[in-house]
Write a protein that holds these residues in place. Structure first.
Motif, PDB file in Angstrom:
ATOM      1  N   ILE A 169       1.050  -0.736   0.022  1.00  0.00           N
ATOM      2  CA  ILE A 169       0.105  -0.031   0.096  1.00  0.00           C
ATOM      3  C   ILE A 169       1.250   1.217   0.015  1.00  0.00           C
ATOM      4  CG2 ILE A 169      -1.207   1.493   1.818  1.00  0.00           C
ATOM      5  CD1 ILE A 169      -3.077  -1.338   2.602  1.00  0.00           C
ATOM      6  N   CYS A 170       1.780   1.135   1.334  1.00  0.00           N
ATOM      7  CA  CYS A 170       2.801   2.381   1.239  1.00  0.00           C
ATOM      8  C   CYS A 170       3.708   2.587   0.662  1.00  0.00           C
ATOM      9  CB  CYS A 170       3.062   2.973   2.352  1.00  0.00           C
ATOM     10  SG  CYS A 170       3.593   2.660   4.093  1.00  0.00           S
ATOM     11  N   GLY A 171       4.666   0.987   0.261  1.00  0.00           N
ATOM     12  CA  GLY A 171       5.806   1.110  -0.107  1.00  0.00           C
ATOM     13  C   GLY A 171       7.105   1.360   1.167  1.00  0.00           C
ATOM     14  N   TYR A 172       7.007   0.423   2.462  1.00  0.00           N
ATOM     15  CA  TYR A 172       7.258   0.296   3.088  1.00  0.00           C
ATOM     16  C   TYR A 172       8.137  -0.543   3.567  1.00  0.00           C
ATOM     17  CZ  TYR A 172       8.457   0.864   8.051  1.00  0.00           C
ATOM     18  OH  TYR A 172       9.996   0.758   9.259  1.00  0.00           O
ATOM     19  N   ASP A 173       9.093  -0.433   3.718  1.00  0.00           N
ATOM     20  CA  ASP A 173       9.616  -1.990   2.873  1.00  0.00           C
ATOM     21  C   ASP A 173      10.281  -2.898   4.517  1.00  0.00           C
ATOM     22  OD1 ASP A 173      11.986  -0.395   4.160  1.00  0.00           O
ATOM     23  OD2 ASP A 173      13.599  -0.143   2.583  1.00  0.00           O
TER      24      ASP A 173
ATOM     25  N   GLN B 286       0.675  -6.287   9.521  1.00  0.00           N
ATOM     26  CA  GLN B 286       0.550  -5.346   9.821  1.00  0.00           C
ATOM     27  C   GLN B 286       1.448  -4.567   9.019  1.00  0.00           C
ATOM     28  OE1 GLN B 286      -1.180  -3.920  13.408  1.00  0.00           O
ATOM     29  NE2 GLN B 286      -0.172  -1.700  13.282  1.00  0.00           N
ATOM     30  N   CYS B 287       1.328  -2.919   9.168  1.00  0.00           N
ATOM     31  CA  CYS B 287       2.320  -2.396   7.905  1.00  0.00           C
ATOM     32  C   CYS B 287       2.599  -1.417   9.009  1.00  0.00           C
ATOM     33  CB  CYS B 287       2.139  -1.718   6.656  1.00  0.00           C
ATOM     34  SG  CYS B 287       2.881  -0.159   6.847  1.00  0.00           S
ATOM     35  N   ASP B 288       3.362  -0.860   9.542  1.00  0.00           N
ATOM     36  CA  ASP B 288       3.663   0.110  11.395  1.00  0.00           C
ATOM     37  C   ASP B 288       3.457   1.252  10.740  1.00  0.00           C
ATOM     38  OD1 ASP B 288       3.160  -1.350  13.063  1.00  0.00           O
ATOM     39  OD2 ASP B 288       5.645  -2.142  13.214  1.00  0.00           O
TER      40      ASP B 288
HETATM   41 ZN    ZN Z   1       2.239   1.070   4.397  1.00  0.00          ZN
END
Ligand code: ZN
Length: 600
Positions: free
Chosen positions: A145-149, A155-157
């Motif tokens: 969704i946001c590209g955070y690696d 879950q994406c923190d």
């Molecule tokens: Zn994310």
């Protein structure tokens, strides 16, 4: 008076807690609960250690102990740490009790009957080299969704979205770096889309929330997906359905069980209180619980569990979603009044990290410093609504310049002078009060409404700032009135009046500061000649499991005693002794010492 539930996030029992953990929700929830009790509300403050799930299983395997043994160890450590901070839980328990298992299973069954929990064949990750299930949080990859690696499998923190491991771009095992394989497996899912409307109606009626928390929560509703609530794992609460109950390889997912802890801990508290139905006063949507207010305290990484998932469970169990249904045997349950989320605390500009030694554990802190020194820092400079950095230099400055030189100095010099010259609370001169006397007394009295309102709205930083303004006004008053200059016998009545006014304001300011600084508030109260309990403290009690399991320590207390949230006129003639300093001035060398302890 109303019923107020303070539901405090459950610390995970895989290690000791550091000051970042207790800054976000531990101390703020205690400040709130103490104030609400002083203001006359019937408060129930509950939490416990969160002890299931893969991380504890993995760590126990690595140490060659059972998960229960590992949880026993850290449950006790955490109980002792929270006790050391003076956190006034009505019950701080744990998730491995028979009571908790029964309540979790009751919620699961009720939701299943109402159709909000559904079985589903899904793709689960396994480790190709061992063939074993690879838990979500041990899979890392890029957030789709946001590209955070460094997004986790669940879950994406960074963006806060819930994920499935299979969605991650370039997933890798955090255990050994290999790419997981995905195979078919059957699990139960929470049907969040069927509860989206009721969640939206509820969120639309929320008032007073921190705007970012409400906005974030509403955004989560736009893309709700069914969410797996069981895992391939042996360490957890068994699935209470025929054909599943006796399987040792499938368990209810740790987040599902832990979030139910607020309810199970309330029920355990009631069972231990001698009135097993007493929990309903905070939870039932009818009867005494109808007007209850329920506040949930946590760090911002846990918002989704409290503003979406927990209310979804409560609504689904109560039969209130798109599939309707009927409430289970616990009846219809209250949704949260407010989700009070804090931001992050960092340490000397870096994220807390136990492995990199960027950390100070609560226990180590309390060995070297007083609990109230930390509580003061957290209230005055904690991560209430912004990410905040803890630095030792700032801790030293806050302690020495504000707590010691401001509040401690006011207490010390006013009581010393009165003790030396009068030996007791001096009377007010029949000549009466001057404008300056009246103004200071009025400022202190006005503090009760101002500070109380701010704490009630979770603006603790502003609240302690207002209390410290009263302290500053009183110090200014003493400097201007200079009672030490009134040495002649003829001036003594005026000296007595000034000191009486100052001591009255010390007493009022002490009450205003009691929710924040309970340990020192008790001492100041006694220095003013008070007897008995001013600020009640929690106790560690060893208890039997109510349903036959092993014994364990809980944190509990009798908080019915203690000073009320009001100005209490001082009794003239009450004996005073020369005080010992209430706060410790710290040597500036502690900054370098503490920095040397931190990893490079
Ligand atoms: Zn994310």
């Amino acid at each position: 008076m109303s019923h107020v539930l303070a539901a405090v996030a459950w610390p995970y029992a895989n290690g000791p807690r550091h000051i970042g953990h207790v800054s976000g929700f531990g101390v703020p929830s205690d400040v709130f609960s103490r104030y609400m009790r002083m203001a006359g509300h019937d408060v129930l403050m509950v939490s416990g250690t969160d002890e299931h799930g893969t991380p504890i299983q993995v760590q126990a395997d690595a140490e060659g102990v059972t998960p229960r043994e590992l949880a026993d160890r850290y449950n006790r450590v955490i109980v002792e740490d929270l006790h050391g901070l003076g956190l006034s839980y009505d019950l701080f328990t744990r998730t491995t009790t028979g009571n908790h298992y029964a309540v979790v299973q009751e919620l699961f069954e009720g939701m299943y009957r109402n159709g909000y929990i559904v079985p589903k064949t899904t793709m689960g990750a396994i480790s190709p080299s061992t063939g074993r299930t690879l838990p979500d949080r041990y899979i890392e990859g890029t957030c789709p969704i946001c590209g955070y690696d460094s997004a986790r499998g669940d879950q994406c923190d960074n963006c806060g979205n819930q994920l499935d491991p299979i969605d991650l771009i370039n997933p890798k095992s955090k255990i050994n770096g290999e790419t997981p394989e995905f195979v078919e497996t059957e699990h139960f899912f929470l049907d969040l889309p069927a509860l989206a409307d009721v969640l939206r109606q509820w969120l639309d009626t929320r008032e007073g929330w921190r705007p970012n928390v409400l906005r974030f929560s509403k955004n989560l509703l736009d893309d709700l997906q069914p969410r797996a609530i069981t895992r391939d794992l042996e360490w957890g609460v068994p699935i209470p359905l025929d054909g599943w109950r006796d399987r040792s390889d499938k368990r209810i997912y740790v987040w599902f069980d832990a979030v139910i802890g607020y309810l199970s801990a309330s029920i355990e508290w009631a069972r231990r209180s001698g009135d097993p139905e007493a929990w309903r006063r905070w939870w039932s949507t009818d009867g005494e619980g109808k007007d209850a207010q329920t506040y949930y305290f946590m760090g911002k990484d846990n918002i989704v569990f409290h503003s979406v998932i927990w209310p979804a469970l409560l609504a689904g169990y109560s039969g209130e979603g798109a599939r309707d249904g009927v409430p289970g045997e616990l009846g219809r349950l209250n949704l949260p009044t407010e989700v009070v989320s804090s931001e992050y605390l960092t340490m000397e500009g870096r994220k807390f990290s136990s492995s990199r030694r960027v950390v100070i554990y609560v226990r180590d802190f309390l060995e070297r410093y007083d609990a109230d020194a930390l509580r003061y820092f957290i209230a005055a400079a904690g991560p209430e609504s912004n990410d905040t950095d803890f630095t030792w230099a700032e801790f030293l400055r806050r302690n020495n310049d504000e707590l010691v030189a401001g509040w401690g100095n006011l207490v010390n010099r006013s009581i010393s002078m009165a003790a030396k010259n009068f030996g007791a609370i001096p009377p007010i001169d029949p000549a009466g009060l001057t404008e300056a006397d009246e103004a200071l007394l009025a400022t202190a009295r006005a503090g009760f409404a101002v500070v109380g309102d701010l704490i009630g709205r979770h603006r603790q930083k502003q609240a302690i700032g207002e209390a410290m303004k009263v302290v500053a006004e009183a110090n200014k008053y003493l400097s201007e009135q200079a009672p030490w200059k009134l040495k002649d016998e003829a001036d003594k009545p005026r000296m007595g009046t000034i000191l009486h006014v100052a001591l009255q304001v010390v007493s009022d300011a002490n009450t205003l500061l009691t929710p924040f600084l309970p340990h020192s508030a008790q001492k100041v109260y006694e220095l003013l000649g008070g007897t008995g309990v001013h600020a009640p403290m929690p106790q560690i009690v060893e208890v039997e499991d109510l349903d036959g399991g092993p014994a364990y320590p809980v944190l509990t207390g009798d908080y019915t005693q203690g000073t009320r949230w009001e100005s209490v006129p001082l009794e003239v003639g009450r004996p005073l002794a020369t005080p010992k300093p209430v706060f410790r001035k710290l040597d500036p060398s502690i900054v370098d010492e503490e920095l040397a302890r931190l990893g490079a």
